[in-house]
Design an enzyme around this catalytic site. Structure first.
Site, mmCIF file in Angstrom:
data_model
loop_
_atom_site.group_PDB
_atom_site.id
_atom_site.type_symbol
_atom_site.label_atom_id
_atom_site.label_comp_id
_atom_site.label_asym_id
_atom_site.label_seq_id
_atom_site.Cartn_x
_atom_site.Cartn_y
_atom_site.Cartn_z
ATOM 1 N N GLY A 90 0.821 -1.211 0.000
ATOM 2 C CA GLY A 90 0.000 0.000 0.000
ATOM 3 C C GLY A 90 0.847 1.249 0.000
ATOM 4 N N ALA A 91 1.883 1.261 -0.859
ATOM 5 C CA ALA A 91 2.886 2.330 -0.808
ATOM 6 C C ALA A 91 2.528 3.545 -1.655
ATOM 7 C CB ALA A 91 4.241 1.784 -1.270
ATOM 8 N N TYR A 107 -14.819 -4.556 7.694
ATOM 9 C CA TYR A 107 -13.619 -3.743 7.918
ATOM 10 C C TYR A 107 -13.159 -3.851 9.373
ATOM 11 C CZ TYR A 107 -10.500 0.253 8.263
ATOM 12 O OH TYR A 107 -9.398 1.049 8.493
ATOM 13 N N GLY A 146 -2.150 7.400 0.270
ATOM 14 C CA GLY A 146 -2.440 7.567 1.690
ATOM 15 C C GLY A 146 -1.218 7.642 2.572
ATOM 16 N N ILE A 147 -1.316 7.026 3.750
ATOM 17 C CA ILE A 147 -0.208 7.109 4.711
ATOM 18 C C ILE A 147 1.012 6.340 4.228
ATOM 19 C CG2 ILE A 147 -1.828 7.426 6.623
ATOM 20 C CD1 ILE A 147 -1.183 4.582 7.520
ATOM 21 N N GLY A 148 0.802 5.309 3.406
ATOM 22 C CA GLY A 148 1.943 4.569 2.863
ATOM 23 C C GLY A 148 2.803 5.460 1.999
#
Length: 336
Positions: free
Chosen positions: A55-56, A212, A59-61
């Site tokens: 998940g790079a 989730y 978002g936060i990645g």
């Protein structure tokens, strides 16, 4: 003015006041939430460290990669969209001067993809210093089953990462000190029970929110049990909550209602992706956390308010055994 019009006017006025109150409350919550976010204070160099992150590209990645690349880490960006991530990798090299950035294809919702990725990784890499299990999706509107008979959210957020960590555990154990970091969520508290015999919602009623929240509870239970397995091996495992972060995650799968709520609410309450990435960087690089294992962090501290479910070590063991069966973990893929 007629009595009916007066009544209607008062109703509209009350609704406006309620709306204003909600907006003000959300605004105050957002200010406090962002103020509590903090910043990773570690200045540790990561030169010579190999870090793999799922998940790079968003978002936060994405924000974590910028910080880790600046610190000199050798980055392996594991992603579904290779073309998109290669563009990001080019930007990373340009903005940080770090040329040691590799893009590899990985879809954590597919066990075939995970095994293919692990084979390629292990054929070219001898060891791994930090594994960041960050990719994730919110619940799909309807229960969706993958080709491997796994519920999509559980497959993406839990099963794929469970398998990946197991396949790469040998590489992680090659180093004197290595770390596994799992992006979980405080929303695990909304999951009131987990049936290890029904992780894919075959009997349990399915909702997007429940899928989730269950996957995030499983992230923490997985962290707890893996920490026990790897204790005294030099590998530490911790999970963390980035807080409510304004990213596009909900827009990808959640449907029009959640997407609208995201656009309306998250600007009021959400942290920026940069803020959400700070605890990830803290766990990846700080000397303070190099000997801590099996914990769930919120706002840079070990959480004291986790739900009873994620503190149940017997449930953690049962979840691990069920996950082994569902991903068909082979004897040669076990390092414990």
């Amino acid at each position: 003015m007629s009595e009916g019009k007066v009544r209607a006017m008062w109703i509209w006025l009350a609704l406006l006041m309620m709306a204003a109150s909600v907006v003000a409350t959300l605004g105050i919550f957002g200010i406090v939430h962002r103020e509590r976010a903090g910043e990773a204070n570690t200045k540790a160099s990561l030169v010579g460290k190999t870090i793999l992150i799922t998940g790079a590209s968003s978002g936060i990645g994405r924000e974590a990669c910028k910080i880790l690349a600046k610190r000199g880490a050798r980055l392996i960006l594991a992603c579904r969209s290779v073309a998109r991530t290669k563009m990001f990798a080019d930007d990373l090299r340009s903005m940080t001067g770090n040329e040691d950035i590799l893009v590899m294809e990985l879809d954590t919702s597919s066990l075939v993809s995970v095994r293919r990725f692990a084979d390629k990784f292990l054929n070219r890499e001898r060891s791994l210093d930090v594994l960041i299990l960050n990719a994730g999706i919110y619940g799909t509107q309807r229960r969706h089953i993958t080709s491997e008979c796994l519920e999509m959210v559980m497959a993406t957020n839990h099963f794929g990462h469970f398998l990946l960590a197991n396949l790469l555990l040998g590489a992680l154990m090659m180093g004197k000190r290595s770390r596994i970091i799992v992006t979980a969520s405080g929303l695990h508290r909304l999951c009131k029970s987990i049936d290890p015999t029904d992780l894919n919602f075959e009997r349990t009623e399915f909702t997007p929110l429940l899928s989730y929240c269950q996957s995030k509870a499983c992230n923490i239970l997985f962290t707890r049990h893996l920490a026990e397995i790897t204790r005294d091996t030099g590998v530490v495992v911790n999970a963390f909550c980035p807080g409510f972060v304004s990213t596009e995650m909900f827009e990808k799968t959640a449907g029009p209602i959640m997407s609208t709520l995201q656009r309306v609410m998250l600007p009021f309450i959400g942290r920026t992706p940069w803020q959400g990435a700070q605890p990830l960087v803290h766990l990846a690089a700080s000397k303070e956390t190099e000997d801590i294992t099996g914990e769930f962090f919120e706002d840079f501290k070990i959480s004291s308010t986790t739900s009873d479910i994620v503190n149940d070590m017997e449930l953690a063991r049962l979840l691990w055994e069920a996950s082994e069966r569902l991903v068909k973990l082979k004897p040669k893929e076990k390092y414990y």
